[in-house]
Design an enzyme around this catalytic site. Sequence first.
Site, mmCIF file in Angstrom:
data_model
loop_
_atom_site.group_PDB
_atom_site.id
_atom_site.type_symbol
_atom_site.label_atom_id
_atom_site.label_comp_id
_atom_site.label_asym_id
_atom_site.label_seq_id
_atom_site.Cartn_x
_atom_site.Cartn_y
_atom_site.Cartn_z
ATOM 1 N N TYR A 209 30.390 58.763 10.701
ATOM 2 C CA TYR A 209 31.602 59.182 9.971
ATOM 3 C C TYR A 209 31.244 60.007 8.727
ATOM 4 C CZ TYR A 209 33.329 55.445 12.943
ATOM 5 O OH TYR A 209 33.590 54.652 14.029
ATOM 6 N N HIS B 140 21.439 58.719 15.005
ATOM 7 C CA HIS B 140 22.848 58.607 14.576
ATOM 8 C C HIS B 140 23.296 57.142 14.638
ATOM 9 C CE1 HIS B 140 26.801 60.020 13.590
ATOM 10 N NE2 HIS B 140 27.331 59.878 14.780
ATOM 11 N N ASP C 277 26.724 65.237 17.764
ATOM 12 C CA ASP C 277 26.720 63.798 17.456
ATOM 13 C C ASP C 277 27.274 62.976 18.626
ATOM 14 O OD1 ASP C 277 25.931 64.656 14.995
ATOM 15 O OD2 ASP C 277 27.528 63.652 13.876
ATOM 16 N N ASP C 278 26.948 61.707 18.592
ATOM 17 C CA ASP C 278 27.563 60.660 19.451
ATOM 18 C C ASP C 278 27.067 60.647 20.894
ATOM 19 O OD1 ASP C 278 28.986 60.230 17.167
ATOM 20 O OD2 ASP C 278 30.901 60.929 17.956
ATOM 21 N N HIS D 188 30.237 67.659 19.062
ATOM 22 C CA HIS D 188 29.970 66.416 19.788
ATOM 23 C C HIS D 188 29.675 66.749 21.252
ATOM 24 C CE1 HIS D 188 32.300 65.396 16.232
ATOM 25 N NE2 HIS D 188 31.614 64.271 16.233
ATOM 26 N N HIS E 279 26.977 53.156 16.321
ATOM 27 C CA HIS E 279 28.012 53.830 15.535
ATOM 28 C C HIS E 279 28.826 52.907 14.642
ATOM 29 C CE1 HIS E 279 30.689 57.207 14.571
ATOM 30 N NE2 HIS E 279 29.783 57.969 15.137
#
Length: 387
Positions: A294, A253, A203-204, A344, A257
């Site tokens: 999250y 994603h 992720d991210d 991540h 964010h």
Amino acid sequence: MLKKLSILLFLFLLCGCSNVKEDVVTIIEEDDNHIASINYPITKSKKLNKYIKKYVFDIYDSFLACPSDNVRNELNIDFSYNKIDNFLIVVLFNNFNSTVKTFNYDLSKNKLINIDDILTNNDLSILDDLLDGYDYTVNNLEFSFDYKNLTVFLANQKFIIPLNKFDLQIDLHEVISKNEVFTYNEISREIDPNKKVVAFTFDDGPSKFTSRIVDLLKEYNSNATFFVLGNKVNIYEDSLKKLLINGNEIGNHSFNHKWLTHVSLDELLRQVNDTQDILFNTLGYTPTLFRPTYGSVNDTIRNNIGLKIVLWNIDTLDWKYKNSKRIASNSLSKIKDGDIILMHDTYEYTYNALKIMIPELIKNGFQLVTVSDLYEVIDIRKGLSNN
Ligand code: ZN
């Protein structure tokens, strides 16, 4: 010769820009009192980077100093970053004091510019007429520009004014790059549904580590799914292409964010669709999977985004442990057939943990596959057991 070198060195120091690699910093944090997603660009100019960093961390400090009164406060800082001829143009948005901050940096003069550096006196009076009734000075006006428009951020509003209304002090020359369509041959890997499968998800990202993770996966004939943020797609276009060429999968994603269970439906759809659009426009790729920020999901998300929501079984807590051996040993002891692993691709210690985890899992008979392939294997197995 020496003199030449020292002149070059002097010029280099004076410019202070040539060697900085563009990047995006993403800091994602959550605890009981706060939730934060901070995104800002690293530009070609070290000097500009200092201004940006100071601005971002001043906001972050004020946010942390704010009492939380039993509610979980959210900070979201996001940006846009453009290069227009010699100018680096950064716009920072944040939900904390709801102000927009702009940095317009002239690389040829190595300094920030104000609106009167690009508009003539006559242009300034045209602008003044357009912004009639609003309070501003030329020194504090927040603005950005591209080849077509001047955008002014004033009193929580955005004024988009075509540049052809002005004479301009500067000459802009748009270089139209050939828009080649990116194509690649999808690799089809042999996956044995009777053998153990596991799906790594990241992720991210993307980040500067993504490409290294793709290389590592390739070394072990493995694949993974990368849930990316839309705001990083342009800067890491090459890493994303490499990721696809090597048979990996991209998921959505969100764009920057935001905490999606706390936004309006319009904002939710913007976060999802802008990311779909930028991935399609850049890579010709349309994700089918979505990883909620999250890990929080509600019915509004479930019913409106039109993508399959993917959570995880194994949380490696890489962001928390910050130690590759600890990340690896903690999760290796739990991973079993059919698991989806959360990591991540934004940290070096995650990459180092993977150097331990991947060979160990392969040795133990696991096949490392994308989430879509994992779902397919599960379906095949169900089909087999029904027959
Ligand atoms: Zn995330």
